[in-house]
Every structure is written in structure tokens, then in C-alpha cells.
Design a protein around this motif. Structure first.
Motif, PDB file in Angstrom:
ATOM      1  N   SER A  96       0.835  -1.212   0.000  1.00 20.00           N
ATOM      2  CA  SER A  96       0.000   0.000   0.000  1.00 20.00           C
ATOM      3  C   SER A  96       0.864   1.254   0.000  1.00 20.00           C
ATOM      4  O   SER A  96       0.575   2.218  -0.719  1.00 20.00           O
ATOM      5  N   ILE A  97       1.941   1.231   0.797  1.00 27.28           N
ATOM      6  CA  ILE A  97       2.849   2.379   0.842  1.00 27.28           C
ATOM      7  C   ILE A  97       3.576   2.522  -0.495  1.00 27.28           C
ATOM      8  O   ILE A  97       3.732   3.632  -1.020  1.00 27.28           O
ATOM      9  N   ALA A  98       4.005   1.403  -1.067  1.00 27.76           N
ATOM     10  CA  ALA A  98       4.695   1.445  -2.370  1.00 27.76           C
ATOM     11  C   ALA A  98       3.777   2.026  -3.443  1.00 27.76           C
ATOM     12  O   ALA A  98       4.217   2.830  -4.277  1.00 27.76           O
ATOM     13  N   ASP A  99       2.506   1.640  -3.423  1.00 25.94           N
ATOM     14  CA  ASP A  99       1.544   2.183  -4.392  1.00 25.94           C
ATOM     15  C   ASP A  99       1.404   3.694  -4.212  1.00 25.94           C
ATOM     16  O   ASP A  99       1.365   4.448  -5.189  1.00 25.94           O
ATOM     17  N   LEU A 100       1.337   4.140  -2.968  1.00 20.65           N
ATOM     18  CA  LEU A 100       1.209   5.572  -2.682  1.00 20.65           C
ATOM     19  C   LEU A 100       2.472   6.332  -3.094  1.00 20.65           C
ATOM     20  O   LEU A 100       2.388   7.361  -3.769  1.00 20.65           O
ATOM     21  N   THR A 101       3.641   5.823  -2.696  1.00 20.20           N
ATOM     22  CA  THR A 101       4.874   6.551  -3.008  1.00 20.20           C
ATOM     23  C   THR A 101       5.137   6.590  -4.511  1.00 20.20           C
ATOM     24  O   THR A 101       5.769   7.528  -4.996  1.00 20.20           O
ATOM     25  N   ALA A 102       4.625   5.615  -5.250  1.00 20.21           N
ATOM     26  CA  ALA A 102       4.747   5.665  -6.714  1.00 20.21           C
ATOM     27  C   ALA A 102       4.034   6.895  -7.267  1.00 20.21           C
ATOM     28  O   ALA A 102       4.471   7.481  -8.259  1.00 20.21           O
ATOM     29  N   GLU A 103       2.940   7.297  -6.617  1.00 15.89           N
ATOM     30  CA  GLU A 103       2.176   8.459  -7.075  1.00 15.89           C
ATOM     31  C   GLU A 103       2.848   9.784  -6.727  1.00 15.89           C
ATOM     32  O   GLU A 103       2.582  10.794  -7.372  1.00 15.89           O
ATOM     33  N   ILE A 104       3.677   9.794  -5.682  1.00 11.58           N
ATOM     34  CA  ILE A 104       4.257  11.056  -5.233  1.00 11.58           C
ATOM     35  C   ILE A 104       5.755  11.160  -5.499  1.00 11.58           C
ATOM     36  O   ILE A 104       6.329  12.230  -5.305  1.00 11.58           O
ATOM     37  N   ALA A 105       6.381  10.089  -5.946  1.00 14.26           N
ATOM     38  CA  ALA A 105       7.832  10.102  -6.199  1.00 14.26           C
ATOM     39  C   ALA A 105       8.189  11.226  -7.173  1.00 14.26           C
ATOM     40  O   ALA A 105       7.524  11.413  -8.193  1.00 14.26           O
ATOM     41  N   GLY A 106       9.210  11.980  -6.824  1.00 16.06           N
ATOM     42  CA  GLY A 106       9.693  13.044  -7.702  1.00 16.06           C
ATOM     43  C   GLY A 106       8.945  14.360  -7.586  1.00 16.06           C
ATOM     44  O   GLY A 106       9.356  15.353  -8.183  1.00 16.06           O
TER      45      GLY A 106
END
Length: 157
Positions: free
Chosen positions: A10-20
Motif C-alpha cells: 500500500s505504501i509502495a503504491d502511494l509513493t509511486a504516485e508522489i515520487a519526484g
């Protein structure tokens, strides 16, 4: 899949959206509009955190009246964010700075629906690079999830 593995995903899915993305007011507004209090994603993360505390793999340490713990170190799968969760009730934590910024998810617990973190109600709070604060939960008890770019935090002596 264990609940800890599901939480990681769930965290990986979220951080994929905010990375960069810059850690700024625009990200704060986007997170609250997209994943804020009342959304399915907010509730999923909230329930995962409550479950992780109950299972003993979240907030496994205690100091100064605060339960806390780093769940995941910064890693590529999490887009170089570390993940910490704290359990706080009507208390101010230790002053610290965020060299790369900090993203917080504020999750008041059921017995404390009015709990705030640094004056903010349930939802997201983004601190930009170089900011500092003394994290404070008031009006009850809340879990707070911290995403730290590269795991960077500096506690004030």
C-alpha cells in the motif's frame, strides 16, 4: 500475504504516485483531495496501522510517553521514502528538522475523533525541505505515519 507485506505494498503504491514531486503545499492539497480523510485509501492505511499496532509490528518502541517505530527503511521499492508510525496522545514530541521534507498522515483514533497533529485534523500534512517542528498531538490520541525522503530526520540536541 502478511498484513505487514500488504502494508508495504500500500505504501509502495502511494509513493509511486508522489515520487519526484516537490514536498510543498500543492502536494499537501493533492494528497488531501485524492487520499484524504474519508477516502478508501485513507481508511485502508488507517486500518493497516491500527492492525499493525495490535499485531505488534508497528509502534513497538516507547519513549517519553510516545510509542513509535521505523517500519521500513528508505528503499527503491518505496521510492526512497522511509516509513515510521507513532502513537501519540496529548503530547509534544522531540524537536527535529526535515532535511528533505516530511509527509505525515494524521489518523485520529476512534475514541479521539477530534485529535489533531500540529493543529491539523485527520488527513495529510506536508513539510518542505529544511522545515522543523515539535510534533504535537492535541485533543486526544492519533496515529501518525511519517514518510521521510531518504529516511532523513535530524533531532535537535
Amino acid at each position: 500475504m502478511s498484513s505487514k507485506e500488504a502494508f508495504h505494498q500500500s505504501i509502495a503504491d502511494l509513493t509511486a504516485e508522489i515520487a519526484g514531486r516537490p514536498l510543498d503545499q500543492q502536494l499537501d492539497q493533492w494528497l488531501n483531495a485524492t487520499h484524504g480523510a474519508g477516502s478508501a485509501s485513507f481508511e485502508r492505511l488507517r486500518q493497516a496501522c491500527i492492525g499493525g499496532v495490535a499485531e505488534g509490528w508497528l509502534c513497538e518502541r516507547e519513549g517519553g510517553g510516545i510509542r513509535y517505530g521505523r517500519v521500513f527503511k528508505a528503499e527503491d521499492a518505496l521510492h526512497r521514502f522511509s516509513v515510521d508510525v507513532v502513537d501519540m496522545q496529548d503530547i509534544a514530541g522531540p524537536h527535529h528538522t526535515h532535511p528533505n521534507g516530511e509527509i505525515d498522515l494524521i489518523m485520529p483514533l476512534e475514541d479521539s475523533p477530534g485529535a489533531t497533529f500540529d493543529g491539523r485534523a485527520a488527513g495529510w500534512c506536508v513539510y518542505g525541505p529544511g522545515t522543523a517542528h515539535r510534533p504535537t498531538v492535541a485533543n486526544g490520541r492519533a496515529l501518525v505515519l511519517y514518510l521521510l525522503p531518504e529516511g532523513q530526520i535530524k533531532f535537535t540536541p
